[in-house]
Design a protein around this motif. Structure first.
Motif, PDB file in Angstrom:
ATOM      1  N   HIS A 130       0.846  -1.205   0.000  1.00 21.97           N
ATOM      2  CA  HIS A 130       0.000   0.000   0.000  1.00 21.97           C
ATOM      3  C   HIS A 130       0.879   1.252   0.000  1.00 21.97           C
ATOM      4  CE1 HIS A 130      -3.079   2.866   1.148  1.00 21.97           C
ATOM      5  NE2 HIS A 130      -3.964   1.938   0.824  1.00 21.97           N
ATOM      6  N   PRO A 131       0.561   2.237  -0.846  1.00 23.03           N
ATOM      7  CA  PRO A 131       1.417   3.434  -0.908  1.00 23.03           C
ATOM      8  C   PRO A 131       1.507   4.206   0.409  1.00 23.03           C
ATOM      9  CG  PRO A 131      -0.544   3.688  -2.295  1.00 23.03           C
ATOM     10  CD  PRO A 131      -0.526   2.281  -1.802  1.00 23.03           C
ATOM     11  N   GLU A 132       0.465   4.231   1.192  1.00 15.96           N
ATOM     12  CA  GLU A 132       0.538   4.954   2.473  1.00 15.96           C
ATOM     13  C   GLU A 132       1.475   4.266   3.448  1.00 15.96           C
ATOM     14  OE1 GLU A 132      -3.571   5.444   3.515  1.00 15.96           O
ATOM     15  OE2 GLU A 132      -3.782   7.140   2.145  1.00 15.96           O
ATOM     16  N   GLU A 139       2.413  14.200   1.366  1.00 14.76           N
ATOM     17  CA  GLU A 139       2.918  13.613   0.122  1.00 14.76           C
ATOM     18  C   GLU A 139       1.804  13.179  -0.820  1.00 14.76           C
ATOM     19  OE1 GLU A 139       5.984  10.677   0.445  1.00 14.76           O
ATOM     20  OE2 GLU A 139       6.707  11.545   2.325  1.00 14.76           O
ATOM     21  N   THR A 140       0.578  13.222  -0.368  1.00 13.39           N
ATOM     22  CA  THR A 140      -0.546  12.803  -1.199  1.00 13.39           C
ATOM     23  C   THR A 140      -1.268  14.032  -1.734  1.00 13.39           C
ATOM     24  OG1 THR A 140      -2.063  12.740   0.683  1.00 13.39           O
ATOM     25  CG2 THR A 140      -0.885  10.711   0.172  1.00 13.39           C
ATOM     26  N   ALA A 196      -6.593   5.188   9.961  1.00  5.89           N
ATOM     27  CA  ALA A 196      -6.154   4.032   9.159  1.00  5.89           C
ATOM     28  C   ALA A 196      -4.725   3.630   9.526  1.00  5.89           C
ATOM     29  CB  ALA A 196      -6.255   4.362   7.671  1.00  5.89           C
ATOM     30  N   LEU A 197      -3.856   4.609   9.750  1.00  7.72           N
ATOM     31  CA  LEU A 197      -2.486   4.287  10.168  1.00  7.72           C
ATOM     32  C   LEU A 197      -2.486   3.582  11.520  1.00  7.72           C
ATOM     33  CD1 LEU A 197      -0.592   7.533   9.120  1.00  7.72           C
ATOM     34  CD2 LEU A 197      -0.147   5.241   8.255  1.00  7.72           C
ATOM     35  N   THR A 198      -3.275   4.109  12.451  1.00  9.02           N
ATOM     36  CA  THR A 198      -3.303   3.565  13.803  1.00  9.02           C
ATOM     37  C   THR A 198      -3.832   2.142  13.855  1.00  9.02           C
ATOM     38  OG1 THR A 198      -3.630   5.772  14.715  1.00  9.02           O
ATOM     39  CG2 THR A 198      -4.221   3.919  16.137  1.00  9.02           C
ATOM     40  N   HIS A 199      -4.910   1.897  13.139  1.00  9.66           N
ATOM     41  CA  HIS A 199      -5.609   0.620  13.291  1.00  9.66           C
ATOM     42  C   HIS A 199      -5.342  -0.396  12.187  1.00  9.66           C
ATOM     43  CE1 HIS A 199      -7.756   2.055  16.771  1.00  9.66           C
ATOM     44  NE2 HIS A 199      -8.020   3.169  16.125  1.00  9.66           N
ATOM     45  N   HIS A 200      -4.737   0.045  11.098  1.00  9.97           N
ATOM     46  CA  HIS A 200      -4.552  -0.898   9.991  1.00  9.97           C
ATOM     47  C   HIS A 200      -3.105  -0.907   9.471  1.00  9.97           C
ATOM     48  CE1 HIS A 200      -5.601  -3.412   6.617  1.00  9.97           C
ATOM     49  NE2 HIS A 200      -5.126  -2.513   5.785  1.00  9.97           N
ATOM     50  N   HIS A 201      -2.647   0.228   8.947  1.00 11.85           N
ATOM     51  CA  HIS A 201      -1.358   0.249   8.253  1.00 11.85           C
ATOM     52  C   HIS A 201      -0.164  -0.032   9.164  1.00 11.85           C
ATOM     53  CE1 HIS A 201      -3.363   1.429   4.649  1.00 11.85           C
ATOM     54  NE2 HIS A 201      -3.728   2.623   5.122  1.00 11.85           N
TER      55      HIS A 201
END
Length: 123
Positions: free
Chosen positions: A35-37, A64-65, A79-84
């Motif tokens: 994933h790009p993020e 950056e997006t 999303a960063l906290t719980h997934h990525h």
């Protein structure tokens, strides 16, 4: 008479048991960096000199997006906290500190280098 085998006693200070770390499989690592993020977060953490707060990681990735609304940045932080970041932690590319910050690991620079070489070749 047969001897009985007693299991190790965790309360015995003379008994130490070392469990070798399980290395993540290559497919799992590729999924984690797909994933790009997540790739942007890894690059940011590689450049950072110290562990970073998730909001700071989200701000850097968001910058950056394509710019969006503050709500989009909040969604990215969630999303960063719980997934990525948990996916990256599962393959030991990042780690959480005791204060809840996120840090790169010794594997991060190598994987970022591989991603950069692949991006130069395929993008």
């Amino acid at each position: 008479m047969a001897k009985r085998h007693n299991p190790p006693n965790d309360n015995d200070p003379d008994h130490t048991q070392t469990i070798p770390p399980v290395r993540p499989g290559l497919d799992k690592v590729f999924r984690a960096v797909s994933h790009p993020e997540r790739r942007r977060a890894l690059r940011y953490l590689k450049r950072a000199d110290e562990p970073q707060a998730i909001d700071d990681i989200a701000a850097a990735v968001f910058a950056e997006t394509v710019q969006g609304s503050p709500t989009d940045r909040q969604h990215l932080s969630v999303a960063l906290t719980h997934h990525h970041l948990p996916l990256l932690a599962d393959v030991r590319l990042v780690e959480r500190t005791s204060r809840g910050f996120v840090a790169s690991t010794e594997a991060t620079p190598d994987i970022v280098h591989v991603l950069d070489v692949a991006a130069d070749y395929f993008d």
